[in-house]
Motif scaffolding. Structure first.
Motif, PDB file in Angstrom:
ATOM      1  N   ASP A  25       0.887  -0.966  -0.019  1.00 29.73           N
ATOM      2  CA  ASP A  25      -0.055   0.311  -0.023  1.00 29.73           C
ATOM      3  C   ASP A  25       0.941   1.286  -0.153  1.00 29.73           C
ATOM      4  O   ASP A  25       2.216   1.489   0.881  1.00 29.73           O
ATOM      5  CB  ASP A  25      -1.203  -0.039   1.546  1.00 29.73           C
ATOM      6  CG  ASP A  25      -2.154   1.022   1.633  1.00 29.73           C
ATOM      7  OD1 ASP A  25      -2.651   1.318   0.959  1.00 29.73           O
ATOM      8  OD2 ASP A  25      -1.534   2.227   1.794  1.00 29.73           O
TER       9      ASP A  25
ATOM     10  N   ASP B  67      -7.079 -11.711  -3.981  1.00 30.33           N
ATOM     11  CA  ASP B  67      -7.996 -10.775  -3.816  1.00 30.33           C
ATOM     12  C   ASP B  67      -8.099  -9.214  -4.284  1.00 30.33           C
ATOM     13  O   ASP B  67      -7.009  -8.904  -4.082  1.00 30.33           O
ATOM     14  CB  ASP B  67      -8.557 -11.264  -2.272  1.00 30.33           C
ATOM     15  CG  ASP B  67      -8.753 -12.642  -2.174  1.00 30.33           C
ATOM     16  OD1 ASP B  67      -9.481 -13.304  -3.227  1.00 30.33           O
ATOM     17  OD2 ASP B  67      -9.239 -12.621  -0.558  1.00 30.33           O
ATOM     18  N   ARG B  68      -8.810  -9.268  -4.646  1.00 31.19           N
ATOM     19  CA  ARG B  68      -8.396  -8.036  -5.867  1.00 31.19           C
ATOM     20  C   ARG B  68      -9.852  -7.047  -5.365  1.00 31.19           C
ATOM     21  O   ARG B  68     -10.906  -7.080  -5.221  1.00 31.19           O
ATOM     22  CB  ARG B  68      -8.219  -7.601  -7.406  1.00 31.19           C
ATOM     23  CG  ARG B  68      -6.654  -8.325  -6.993  1.00 31.19           C
ATOM     24  CD  ARG B  68      -6.219  -8.362  -8.727  1.00 31.19           C
ATOM     25  NE  ARG B  68      -5.135  -8.930  -8.789  1.00 31.19           N
ATOM     26  CZ  ARG B  68      -3.661  -8.215  -9.089  1.00 31.19           C
ATOM     27  NH1 ARG B  68      -3.338  -7.034  -8.124  1.00 31.19           N
ATOM     28  NH2 ARG B  68      -2.439  -9.054  -8.524  1.00 31.19           N
ATOM     29  N   ARG B  69      -9.635  -5.958  -4.819  1.00 33.93           N
ATOM     30  CA  ARG B  69     -11.286  -4.515  -5.347  1.00 33.93           C
ATOM     31  C   ARG B  69     -11.502  -4.818  -6.359  1.00 33.93           C
ATOM     32  O   ARG B  69     -10.626  -5.064  -7.642  1.00 33.93           O
ATOM     33  CB  ARG B  69     -10.611  -3.716  -4.878  1.00 33.93           C
ATOM     34  CG  ARG B  69      -9.494  -2.968  -2.891  1.00 33.93           C
ATOM     35  CD  ARG B  69      -8.767  -2.100  -2.959  1.00 33.93           C
ATOM     36  NE  ARG B  69      -9.312  -1.318  -3.089  1.00 33.93           N
ATOM     37  CZ  ARG B  69      -7.844  -0.886  -3.574  1.00 33.93           C
ATOM     38  NH1 ARG B  69      -7.481  -0.640  -2.004  1.00 33.93           N
ATOM     39  NH2 ARG B  69      -7.888   0.762  -4.160  1.00 33.93           N
TER      40      ARG B  69
ATOM     41  N   ASP C 299     -11.577  -2.443  -8.163  1.00 38.70           N
ATOM     42  CA  ASP C 299     -10.286  -1.585  -9.247  1.00 38.70           C
ATOM     43  C   ASP C 299      -9.022  -2.298 -10.102  1.00 38.70           C
ATOM     44  O   ASP C 299      -8.422  -1.579 -10.336  1.00 38.70           O
ATOM     45  CB  ASP C 299     -10.272  -0.277  -8.623  1.00 38.70           C
ATOM     46  CG  ASP C 299      -9.366  -0.409  -7.104  1.00 38.70           C
ATOM     47  OD1 ASP C 299      -8.827  -1.610  -7.179  1.00 38.70           O
ATOM     48  OD2 ASP C 299      -9.241   0.613  -6.599  1.00 38.70           O
TER      49      ASP C 299
ATOM     50  N   ALA D 128      -6.764  -6.763  -2.336  1.00 32.32           N
ATOM     51  CA  ALA D 128      -7.224  -6.259  -1.198  1.00 32.32           C
ATOM     52  C   ALA D 128      -6.586  -6.616  -0.028  1.00 32.32           C
ATOM     53  O   ALA D 128      -5.701  -7.485  -0.012  1.00 32.32           O
ATOM     54  CB  ALA D 128      -7.995  -6.353  -1.225  1.00 32.32           C
TER      55      ALA D 128
END
Length: 513
Positions: free
Chosen positions: A57, A104-106, A108, A112
Motif C-alpha cells: 500500500d 483477492d482484489r478490489r 478497481d 485487497a
C-alpha cells in the motif's frame, strides 16, 4: 523402490511452498523433490488461511513491516534479516502472481489488503478470502509440473542424511513403501515444515513431527530456539484432529473473543498471538470456554469473507452468522529451527534449510501474522541462488556406506502418549517441574533405545522440552510461570554432536544482538 533413483543433483526434502519454490527457482538446474504424500498432501502450506504480508500500500513501507516484525519477535528477531525479507516481500508477491496465484482484489483491480494481529497497516494479501495457502501452493505445483528439470518423488520419506568423513553431506537415505535406498548428492535442502503434530491440539498435519529437525540434528547441525512454538489462539474447538484454523483475519474484521457469558476476554483482540493465546488458555484451564463472536460485524457475510472457516463450522453444526464459534489455542508454528545464515546454509556443509524448519532470525520469539508464507517465498529464492552457485565447485561423489543406518519415523504405538505429554508439559504455560518431568521421561526412552535408533518424534520432543527447560525466562511464545520476567535477550542452541550427554548438559547463553 522400482526405477533407479536420480543421482548427483540437489535434493529438496519437502513438498510445501518453501520446497517447491526452491525447485522452481533452481530451474533449469535439475533437482529432486521428496514428499511423503502426493503434492499438496501432508503440508502445512495448503492449510494456511492467513495471507502473505507485504508493504504493497502507498501508505506502508518495508521498514514499517520490519518494525512490526521486530516488535512481535520480542527481542529475538534479527533486525537485518527482518529488513531484508520485508524489503523483498513485494517482489515475492509479484512472483507468485506471475506463477498464476490469484490474490483477492478490489473492484478497481488493486490487491485487497487485510489487517491482522500486531500489524500497524493493512498489508496482508489473501486469496479466496481464507484459502491463501491452498491457492499459492496450487500455483507452485503447476509450475513444478511444467518444469522438466524437476523430478518429484511422491510418497517417499527421507530417513537419514549421509555425511562423509569431513562432515559434509554425501547422500540421503530414502524409503518408498518401506524399502530403503540411497540418493547420492552433496546438496540437500530441508523444507520439511514444523513440529505441531507433537502436540495434542494442533492446526498442523498430525504427521508434522519435526522430521527435518531430526535429519539435521543427526547430521550434526546446530538447532536454535526450539522452545519457541507459537500457539494460534483461535483453532476451531470441535474435537477434530488436526484442528481447523479460524483465521486471525476474522478478528481483523472486528470479531471479538468472549467467554461463555458473552463477556469480552481481552481489551485488544488483535494483540500479539502469545498474549491472546495465554488469555484463552487461562480461561479454558479454569474450566471455562472461549468463543469468537462475529455475528454483529460480519453477520450473513461471514461465508463470503471466510468460506473455509464457514465450511468447517457448518460441518460441525455451527452457524457463525447466529452462533459464537468455540475456539482454543493449538500448536501452530515453530519459530525456532535449524540455524541458517542469510543464504539458508546450516552449520553442516552441503545442507540448507528453508521455510518453517529453518531459524532465519525473522520470527524471533513470536511470529508476526502472515510472515510465514512470506519467509518461505523469499528465502526459497535465496537458497536456490546459493545452491546454483555451488554447481561449478562440487566435490567428487564419495563411495557408498557399508550399511544403511537404522531408523524409525514415529514411536511404536506411542504417538498419542507423546502428544499428550508434550501438551501437558511444553504447552502454552510452562514450569520447571513439568518440563523436568518431560525431559526425564523422554531422555529415558532415548537412553534405552540409543540416540541412533530412537524414533524421530521422540528425539525432537526431547530437543523441544530441553530447550524449554533451559530458557529460564518468559519471552514471546515461551511463558515460564516460575520465571515470569524476561532476561537479557539470548538464543539457545543445541546439537547432538556430543551424544545424549551433550544434549542434556547445560548450554551457555548466546546474546541475541
Amino acid at each position: 523402490m522400482g526405477a533407479a533413483l536420480p543421482q548427483d543433483r540437489p535434493v529438496i526434502v519437502g513438498g510445501g511452498l518453501a520446497g517447491l519454490l526452491t525447485a522452481v527457482h533452481l530451474a533449469p538446474l535439475p533437482c529432486v523433490v521428496l514428499t511423503t504424500g502426493g503434492l499438496a498432501e501432508h503440508t502445512s502450506s495448503v492449510l494456511a488461511q492467513g495471507g502473505i504480508a507485504a508493504a504493497l500500500d502507498p501508505g506502508d513501507s518495508p521498514l514499517l513491516h520490519a518494525l512490526d516484525t521486530l516488535h512481535a519477535g520480542a527481542g529475538l528477531s534479527d533486525p537485518s534479516t527482518a529488513e531484508r525479507i520485508t524489503a523483498a516481500a513485494p517482489a515475492a508477491v509479484e512472483h507468485l502472481t506471475a506463477l498464476g496465484a490469484r490474490f483477492d482484489r478490489r473492484p478497481d483491480g488493486v490487491l485487497a489488503l487485510g489487517l491482522e494481529a500486531a500489524h500497524s497497516r493493512h498489508r496482508v494479501a489473501h486469496a479466496g478470502g481464507d484459502a491463501t495457502g491452498h491457492e499459492v501452493l496450487r500455483a507452485a505445483i503447476a509450475a513444478v509440473r511444467a518444469m522438466p528439470s524437476i523430478t518429484v518423488l511422491e510418497r517417499t520419506r527421507a530417513l537419514r542424511l549421509i555425511t562423509d568423513d569431513d562432515g559434509r553431506v554425501a547422500g540421503v537415505v530414502v524409503a518408498a513403501d518401506g524399502v530403503p535406498d540411497v540418493i547420492r548428492t552433496d546438496r540437500v535442502v530441508l523444507a520439511t515444515g514444523g513440529a505441531g503434530g507433537l502436540f495434542r491440539h494442533t492446526t498442523n498435519p498430525t504427521g508434522s513431527r519435526g522430521q527435518g529437525l531430526s535429519l539435521a540434528a543427526r547430521a550434526g547441525a546446530e538447532l536454535r530456539d526450539l522452545e519457541m512454538v507459537q500457539f494460534h489462539p483461535t483453532a476451531l474447538d470441535v474435537g477434530l484432529d488436526p484442528m481447523p484454523l479460524v483465521s486471525e483475519a476474522v478478528r481483523g474484521e472486528g470479531a471479538r473473543l468472549v467467554d461463555a457469558a458473552g463477556d469480552r476476554l481481552l481489551g485488544d483482540d488483535l494483540a500479539p498471538r502469545d498474549v491472546v493465546s495465554r488469555a484463552v488458555f487461562v480461561e479454558i484451564r479454569r474450566g471455562g470456554r472461549v468463543f469468537l463472536d462475529a455475528r454483529e460485524v460480519l453477520g450473513a457475510g461471514f461465508a463470503a469473507h471466510f468460506p473455509t472457516v464457514a465450511a468447517a463450522c457448518r460441518a460441525a453444526g455451527i452457524d457463525p452468522t447466529r452462533d459464537p464459534v468455540p475456539v482454543r489455542p493449538a500448536a501452530h508454528y515453530l519459530m525456532g529451527g535449524v540455524s541458517v545464515d542469510g543464504r539458508g546454509r546450516t552449520t553442516v556443509p552441503g545442507l540448507w534449510a528453508v521455510g518453517e524448519v529453518a531459524s532465519t532470525g525473522l520470527h524471533g520469539a513470536n511470529r508476526l501474522a502472515s510472515n510465514s508464507l512470506l519467509e518461505a517465498a523469499v528465502c526459497a529464492r535465496w537458497v536456490a541462488a546459493d545452491l546454483a552457485g555451488q554447481e561449478g565447485r562440487r566435490r567428487p561423489r564419495p563411495g557408498g556406506p557399508s550399511h544403511l543406518p537404522r531408523w524409525a519415523a514415529v514411536p511404536a504405538g506411542g504417538a498419542e502418549e507423546l502428544r499428550t505429554l508434550m501438551s501437558e508439559t511444553v504447552g502454552v504455560l510452562r514450569d520447571g517441574a513439568a518440563l523436568t518431568r518431560a525431559v526425564d521421561r523422554l531422555a529415558a526412552t532415548v537412553a534405552r533405545t540409543g540416540p541412533d535408533a530412537t524414533d524421530d518424534a521422540t528425539l525432537v520432543a526431547l530437543l523441544l522440552a530441553t530447550s524449554a527447560l533451559r530458557r529460564e525466562e518468559s519471552r514471546g511464545a515461551h511463558t515460564r510461570t516460575d520465571f515470569p520476567e524476561a532476561a537479557e535477550p539470548h538464543h539457545l542452541t543445541l546439537t547432538l554432536e556430543d551424544g545424549l550427554g551433550g544434549l542434556l548438559a547445560p548450554a551457555p547463553r548466546r546474546s541475541a544482538s
